[in-house]
Design a protein around this motif. Structure first.
Motif, PDB file in Angstrom:
ATOM      1  N   LEU A 180       0.940  -1.159   0.110  1.00  0.00           N
ATOM      2  CA  LEU A 180      -0.076   0.106  -0.016  1.00  0.00           C
ATOM      3  C   LEU A 180       0.965   1.170   0.095  1.00  0.00           C
ATOM      4  N   PHE A 181       0.957   2.005  -1.151  1.00  0.00           N
ATOM      5  CA  PHE A 181       1.961   3.133  -1.235  1.00  0.00           C
ATOM      6  C   PHE A 181       1.189   4.384  -0.471  1.00  0.00           C
ATOM      7  N   GLN A 182       2.106   5.157   0.014  1.00  0.00           N
ATOM      8  CA  GLN A 182       1.631   6.187   0.372  1.00  0.00           C
ATOM      9  C   GLN A 182       0.784   7.278  -0.113  1.00  0.00           C
ATOM     10  N   THR A 183       1.266   7.321  -1.806  1.00  0.00           N
ATOM     11  CA  THR A 183       0.428   8.234  -2.741  1.00  0.00           C
ATOM     12  C   THR A 183      -0.685   7.075  -3.314  1.00  0.00           C
ATOM     13  N   PHE A 184      -0.648   5.924  -3.017  1.00  0.00           N
ATOM     14  CA  PHE A 184      -1.447   4.991  -3.650  1.00  0.00           C
ATOM     15  C   PHE A 184      -1.240   4.444  -4.994  1.00  0.00           C
ATOM     16  N   ASN A 185      -0.568   5.241  -5.664  1.00  0.00           N
ATOM     17  CA  ASN A 185      -0.058   4.669  -7.119  1.00  0.00           C
ATOM     18  C   ASN A 185      -1.164   3.828  -7.871  1.00  0.00           C
ATOM     19  N   LEU A 186      -2.387   4.330  -7.893  1.00  0.00           N
ATOM     20  CA  LEU A 186      -3.292   3.677  -8.904  1.00  0.00           C
ATOM     21  C   LEU A 186      -2.823   4.459 -10.284  1.00  0.00           C
ATOM     22  N   LEU A 187      -3.130   3.597 -11.069  1.00  0.00           N
ATOM     23  CA  LEU A 187      -3.020   3.944 -12.589  1.00  0.00           C
ATOM     24  C   LEU A 187      -4.154   4.727 -13.153  1.00  0.00           C
ATOM     25  N   ALA A 188      -3.865   5.840 -13.383  1.00  0.00           N
ATOM     26  CA  ALA A 188      -4.885   6.846 -13.912  1.00  0.00           C
ATOM     27  C   ALA A 188      -5.612   6.493 -14.922  1.00  0.00           C
ATOM     28  N   GLY A 189      -5.178   5.735 -15.910  1.00  0.00           N
ATOM     29  CA  GLY A 189      -6.188   5.672 -17.109  1.00  0.00           C
ATOM     30  C   GLY A 189      -6.939   4.372 -17.143  1.00  0.00           C
ATOM     31  N   LEU A 190      -6.860   3.635 -15.764  1.00  0.00           N
ATOM     32  CA  LEU A 190      -7.632   2.557 -15.450  1.00  0.00           C
ATOM     33  C   LEU A 190      -8.623   2.739 -14.594  1.00  0.00           C
ATOM     34  N   THR A 191      -9.625   1.822 -14.704  1.00  0.00           N
ATOM     35  CA  THR A 191     -10.630   1.764 -13.643  1.00  0.00           C
ATOM     36  C   THR A 191     -10.518   1.232 -12.430  1.00  0.00           C
TER      37      THR A 191
END
Ligand SMILES: Nc1ncnc2c1ncn2[C@@H]1O[C@H](COP(=O)(O)OP(=O)(O)O)[C@@H](O)[C@H]1O
Ligand SMILES: [Mg+2]
Length: 234
Positions: free
Chosen positions: A95-106
């Motif tokens: 679990l990254f501090q800045t979440f690191n979710l990929l912006a282009g993906l749902t």
């Protein structure tokens, strides 16, 4: 049957970075740490005390300078980058501090992507991703991209991604630092309950006393002493 190996075992771990002035700045010096399976630990430390670096070392994102790290009995230190990537995928949720979710993906695609690199016997990726999103209460938002979700919801997607593969060990980097106090507490409740359900050990690094006091077992990290300047000056 032999006693289960711990989720995490660290011995003589050292890491430093080259300083701009030349020489080396020691950042992590951890003689010994054992985290049993399904156990939980808070690692506390001021900003700059090496918390994120420690997680990067455990996850094999960074190579160590010295020492041993074993995840579920598998040696992480000494492996090449590709082998570290494989061991991380098989055993860890991050679990990254800045979440690191990929912006282009749902939301769903982000969670599913986490499963792609986590081949685990008996876990069908799509089913596991669906169950994880249901568990964090975001199945109805599965088609939303990160920027269409609140910060708290993004954090829950990140929790679903980290936990969907039922990892042996979850590493969480200051999981509440982007949340207000109430949402931070909710996030920690969710993280701890979900880890109990997946039987994952949990290591949380934090400088937030409200997070640390939740844990029976706590370790305070201090930045190692800088190496002494060479004698004979002044
Ligand atoms: N890639 C790097 N190169 C040089 N110095 C680094 C690097 N990463 C971290 N550091 C230094 O290591 C120290 C610890 O950083 P970090 O692990 O991010 O601490 P924390 O997460 O506890 O705030 C800091 O002094 C930071 O500047
Ligand atoms: Mg940090």
């Amino acid at each position: 049957m032999a006693a289960a190996t711990p989720a995490l075992r660290i011995e003589g771990l050292q890491k430093g970075f080259a300083s701009p002035e030349g020489g080396r700045v020691p950042v992590v010096d951890l003689p010994e740490l054992t985290l049993e399976r399904e156990a939980a630990l808070a690692v506390e430390g001021e900003s700059g005390s090496g918390k994120t670096t420690l997680l990067h070392l455990i996850a094999g994102i960074l190579p160590a300078d010295a020492g041993r790290i074993e995840i579920g009995g598998h040696l992480m230190t000494g492996l090449g980058e590709a082998a570290r990537d494989r061991l991380r995928a098989r055993t860890l949720g991050y679990l990254f501090q800045t979440f690191n979710l990929l912006a282009g993906l749902t939301a769903y695609e982000n969670v599913l992507l986490g499963m792609t690199f986590r081949p685990r016997a008996g876990l069908a990726p799509r089913e596991a991703a669906r169950r994880a999103l249901e568990r964090v209460g975001l199945w109805d938002r599965r088609h939303h991209r990160p920027e269409q979700l609140s910060v708290g919801q993004q954090q829950r997607v990140a929790i679903a991604r980290a936990l969907a593969g039922q990892p042996l060990l979850v590493l969480a980097d200051e999981p509440t630092s982007n949340l207000d106090a109430a949402r931070g507490a909710q996030c920690m409740d969710l993280l701890e309950e979900f880890c109990a359900e997946t039987r994952s050990a949990l290591l949380v690094v934090t400088h937030d006393p409200a997070v640390a006091t939740r844990f029976a077992r706590r370790l305070v990290l201090r930045a190692p002493e800088p190496e002494p300047a060479p004698p004979g000056r002044g």
